[in-house]
Scaffold this motif. Structure first.
Motif, PDB file in Angstrom:
ATOM      1  N   VAL A 274       0.832  -1.204   0.000  1.00  0.00           N
ATOM      2  CA  VAL A 274       0.000   0.000   0.000  1.00  0.00           C
ATOM      3  C   VAL A 274       0.865   1.252   0.000  1.00  0.00           C
ATOM      4  O   VAL A 274       0.687   2.159  -0.826  1.00  0.00           O
ATOM      5  N   ARG A 275       1.815   1.311   0.916  1.00  0.00           N
ATOM      6  CA  ARG A 275       2.668   2.506   0.972  1.00  0.00           C
ATOM      7  C   ARG A 275       3.543   2.638  -0.273  1.00  0.00           C
ATOM      8  O   ARG A 275       3.810   3.749  -0.732  1.00  0.00           O
ATOM      9  N   THR A 276       3.985   1.497  -0.810  1.00  0.00           N
ATOM     10  CA  THR A 276       4.800   1.552  -2.027  1.00  0.00           C
ATOM     11  C   THR A 276       4.001   2.140  -3.183  1.00  0.00           C
ATOM     12  O   THR A 276       4.503   2.994  -3.933  1.00  0.00           O
ATOM     13  N   VAL A 277       2.751   1.701  -3.342  1.00  0.00           N
ATOM     14  CA  VAL A 277       1.933   2.196  -4.453  1.00  0.00           C
ATOM     15  C   VAL A 277       1.565   3.659  -4.246  1.00  0.00           C
ATOM     16  O   VAL A 277       1.526   4.440  -5.204  1.00  0.00           O
ATOM     17  N   ARG A 278       1.317   4.045  -2.997  1.00  0.00           N
ATOM     18  CA  ARG A 278       1.018   5.457  -2.758  1.00  0.00           C
ATOM     19  C   ARG A 278       2.214   6.336  -3.100  1.00  0.00           C
ATOM     20  O   ARG A 278       2.074   7.392  -3.743  1.00  0.00           O
ATOM     21  N   ALA A 279       3.397   5.921  -2.695  1.00  0.00           N
ATOM     22  CA  ALA A 279       4.591   6.688  -3.038  1.00  0.00           C
ATOM     23  C   ALA A 279       4.848   6.658  -4.537  1.00  0.00           C
ATOM     24  O   ALA A 279       5.228   7.668  -5.139  1.00  0.00           O
ATOM     25  N   SER A 280       4.615   5.498  -5.153  1.00  0.00           N
ATOM     26  CA  SER A 280       4.784   5.389  -6.607  1.00  0.00           C
ATOM     27  C   SER A 280       3.817   6.316  -7.335  1.00  0.00           C
ATOM     28  O   SER A 280       4.183   6.979  -8.313  1.00  0.00           O
ATOM     29  N   GLY A 281       2.579   6.348  -6.867  1.00  0.00           N
ATOM     30  CA  GLY A 281       1.592   7.231  -7.471  1.00  0.00           C
ATOM     31  C   GLY A 281       1.994   8.689  -7.359  1.00  0.00           C
ATOM     32  O   GLY A 281       1.809   9.485  -8.295  1.00  0.00           O
ATOM     33  N   ALA A 282       2.574   9.064  -6.203  1.00  0.00           N
ATOM     34  CA  ALA A 282       3.023  10.449  -6.033  1.00  0.00           C
ATOM     35  C   ALA A 282       4.138  10.777  -7.030  1.00  0.00           C
ATOM     36  O   ALA A 282       4.165  11.878  -7.608  1.00  0.00           O
ATOM     37  N   LEU A 283       5.063   9.813  -7.247  1.00  0.00           N
ATOM     38  CA  LEU A 283       6.112  10.027  -8.246  1.00  0.00           C
ATOM     39  C   LEU A 283       5.519  10.186  -9.640  1.00  0.00           C
ATOM     40  O   LEU A 283       5.947  11.043 -10.418  1.00  0.00           O
ATOM     41  N   ALA A 284       4.527   9.338  -9.959  1.00  0.00           N
ATOM     42  CA  ALA A 284       3.900   9.415 -11.275  1.00  0.00           C
ATOM     43  C   ALA A 284       3.178  10.746 -11.471  1.00  0.00           C
ATOM     44  O   ALA A 284       3.225  11.341 -12.557  1.00  0.00           O
ATOM     45  N   VAL A 285       2.504  11.235 -10.422  1.00  0.00           N
ATOM     46  CA  VAL A 285       1.828  12.534 -10.506  1.00  0.00           C
ATOM     47  C   VAL A 285       2.849  13.648 -10.729  1.00  0.00           C
ATOM     48  O   VAL A 285       2.641  14.548 -11.557  1.00  0.00           O
ATOM     49  N   LEU A 286       3.954  13.590  -9.984  1.00  0.00           N
ATOM     50  CA  LEU A 286       4.995  14.585 -10.167  1.00  0.00           C
ATOM     51  C   LEU A 286       5.540  14.540 -11.589  1.00  0.00           C
ATOM     52  O   LEU A 286       5.737  15.588 -12.229  1.00  0.00           O
ATOM     53  N   GLY A 287       5.745  13.325 -12.109  1.00  0.00           N
ATOM     54  CA  GLY A 287       6.197  13.189 -13.485  1.00  0.00           C
ATOM     55  C   GLY A 287       5.202  13.765 -14.465  1.00  0.00           C
ATOM     56  O   GLY A 287       5.583  14.466 -15.418  1.00  0.00           O
ATOM     57  N   GLY A 288       3.920  13.491 -14.237  1.00  0.00           N
ATOM     58  CA  GLY A 288       2.886  14.025 -15.118  1.00  0.00           C
ATOM     59  C   GLY A 288       2.848  15.544 -15.102  1.00  0.00           C
ATOM     60  O   GLY A 288       2.677  16.191 -16.155  1.00  0.00           O
ATOM     61  N   LEU A 289       3.017  16.145 -13.919  1.00  0.00           N
ATOM     62  CA  LEU A 289       3.019  17.604 -13.830  1.00  0.00           C
ATOM     63  C   LEU A 289       4.207  18.198 -14.584  1.00  0.00           C
ATOM     64  O   LEU A 289       4.078  19.229 -15.255  1.00  0.00           O
ATOM     65  N   LEU A 290       5.374  17.537 -14.472  1.00  0.00           N
ATOM     66  CA  LEU A 290       6.538  18.025 -15.216  1.00  0.00           C
ATOM     67  C   LEU A 290       6.302  17.950 -16.723  1.00  0.00           C
ATOM     68  O   LEU A 290       6.702  18.854 -17.472  1.00  0.00           O
ATOM     69  N   ILE A 291       5.656  16.882 -17.161  1.00  0.00           N
ATOM     70  CA  ILE A 291       5.365  16.744 -18.592  1.00  0.00           C
ATOM     71  C   ILE A 291       4.442  17.862 -19.063  1.00  0.00           C
ATOM     72  O   ILE A 291       4.669  18.486 -20.114  1.00  0.00           O
ATOM     73  N   VAL A 292       3.413  18.143 -18.278  1.00  0.00           N
ATOM     74  CA  VAL A 292       2.408  19.119 -18.684  1.00  0.00           C
ATOM     75  C   VAL A 292       2.987  20.541 -18.729  1.00  0.00           C
ATOM     76  O   VAL A 292       2.656  21.324 -19.630  1.00  0.00           O
TER      77      VAL A 292
END
Length: 403
Positions: A274-292
């Motif tokens: 659970v914590r791994t996926v939550r942290a992974s999701g936060a990284l993915a969101v950060l990546g998405g924001l950088l892309i946008v």
């Protein structure tokens, strides 16, 4: 399933054998993907017709995956995997033989059906080995799949560069991968049904838990499909980069995913699913924001790299959680697999449709929002978390008949 007792050495050997089967499965995918242009020319189909044909693998997989549990129950887990991986490696030759659109669609349907059943069988055995080891291995197994896909792609790229006939290339690859698959299956766990055990239903709706877990997988695979197919286009069209730099972005995304999967099990064992996926999701969101917001290629490439890191371990953990949810692990795994296959099918076209109506940047806003779903709904993966038993009384790919 019989409660077979394996020594620690046998379980470790089974882990490496299943990992090798994952690599074989990935190598088939990589071998096919690199020769799609040759197949298109040979079948004389337009780009639109090719797009239609490429929907058939997901359709075939969705139809056939629920059958994997019945096959495992009837023949035993090892024999089932041996047969299904063989069908999958042999199916590689079919698309290159198709002379027209109809036969290409039929060939890709069979190709997808065998891929899906082998996928369910090997993931089910992977979950069982993970249970017996008492620690996470699913991320590493999917990392081996990525490594196999890279090897298959490299060989296919070389064959295409040499101008070889895809029928010959795929025939040689099929024979080689079939022999390797049969060899590695000798050492996977040999789980057999007990005499009084009823077979799982051939077709049944997946349990509710699988739908919730599948929704998390849907978000991750959507981001993966969008990034894999559109990252190079994004850099070329939005940031006006060269074709070489755009291609390097896609390569970087794929590389970060493979590396994250290969090392992800250590993180999962330490922090839990659970914590791994939550942290992974936060990284993915950060990546998405950088892309946008990117106004420079380096920023966008960093965003796609973070996206790859963020989504890499999610699907393996979804399979692991599905294998421990409810009384029928195989049905749950098949349900999750069907949802993720569907996500991978619709993501590229959905991104393209939205980009045409608005812009490619807006499309990746959607990807970023879905990545946020990993943070919000990671709790449904608790079934795959660190409280797993050291030795599992359940057997993957068949109903759990514990009292």
């Amino acid at each position: 399933m019989s409660d077979v007792v394996y020594t620690p050495a046998e379980v470790r050997r089974a882990r490496y054998a299943v990992a090798a089967v994952f690599a074989v499965h990935g190598a088939v995918t990589g071998s096919f993907a690199t020769r799609v242009p040759w197949i298109q020319d040979h079948a004389s189909v337009s780009a639109g017709q090719l797009g239609l044909a490429l929907a058939f693998p997901a359709l075939g997989a969705s139809v056939a995956m629920p059958l994997a549990g019945s096959v495992s129950h009837r023949f035993g887990a090892r024999n089932a995997l041996r047969g299904l991986i063989t069908l999958w490696t042999l199916a590689l030759v079919l698309p290159s033989l198709a002379p027209n659109l109809l036969t290409l669609c039929l060939a890709l349907f069979v190709y997808g059906a065998t891929a899906g059943m082998a996928d369910v069988a090997m993931n089910a055995l992977g979950v069982e080995v993970e249970n017996r080891l008492g620690r996470s291995i699913m991320s590493g197994l999917h990392g081996m799949w990525s490594a196999g896909a890279l090897i298959g792609s490299a060989a296919g790229t070389l064959a295409a560069h040499l101008g070889s006939d895809a029928r010959l290339h795929h025939a040689l690859a099929s024979v080689t991968l079939t022999l390797l698959g049969l060899l590695f299956c000798r050492w996977v766990l040999d789980l057999q049904p007990t005499e009084d055990e009823e077979p799982p239903p051939r077709f049944a709706l997946p349990p509710k838990s699988a739908l919730l877990i599948g929704a998390v997988g849907f978000c991750a695979v959507f981001a993966e499909g969008a990034s894999l197919d559109w990252s190079a286009v994004y850099l070329r069209d939005q940031l006006e980069t060269s074709a070489g730099l755009a291609a390097a972005c896609t390569t970087g995304f794929t590389f970060t995913m493979a590396v994250a999967r290969l090392v992800g099990d250590r993180i999962v064992d330490r922090f839990g699913s659970v914590r791994t996926v939550r942290a992974s999701g936060a990284l993915a969101v950060l990546g998405g924001l950088l892309i946008v917001v990117a106004n420079h290629p380096a920023v966008a490439m960093g965003g796609f790299a973070l996206m790859g890191l963020g989504i890499a371990v999610v699907v393996p953990l979804c399979f692991a959680a599905a294998g421990r949810s409810g009384s029928n692990p195989s049905l749950a795994i098949a349900g999750v697999a069907t949802i993720t296959y569907t996500s991978g099918l619709i993501a590229p076209s959905a991104i393209g449709t939205l980009a045409q109506a608005t812009s490619l940047m807006v499309s990746f806003v959607l990807v970023t929002v879905l990545a946020g779903g990993l943070v919000a709904f990671a709790g449904v993966l608790r079934a795959g978390d660190r409280d797993r038993p050291k030795v599992s009384p359940a057997v993957a790919a068949v109903p759990d008949r514990r009292p």
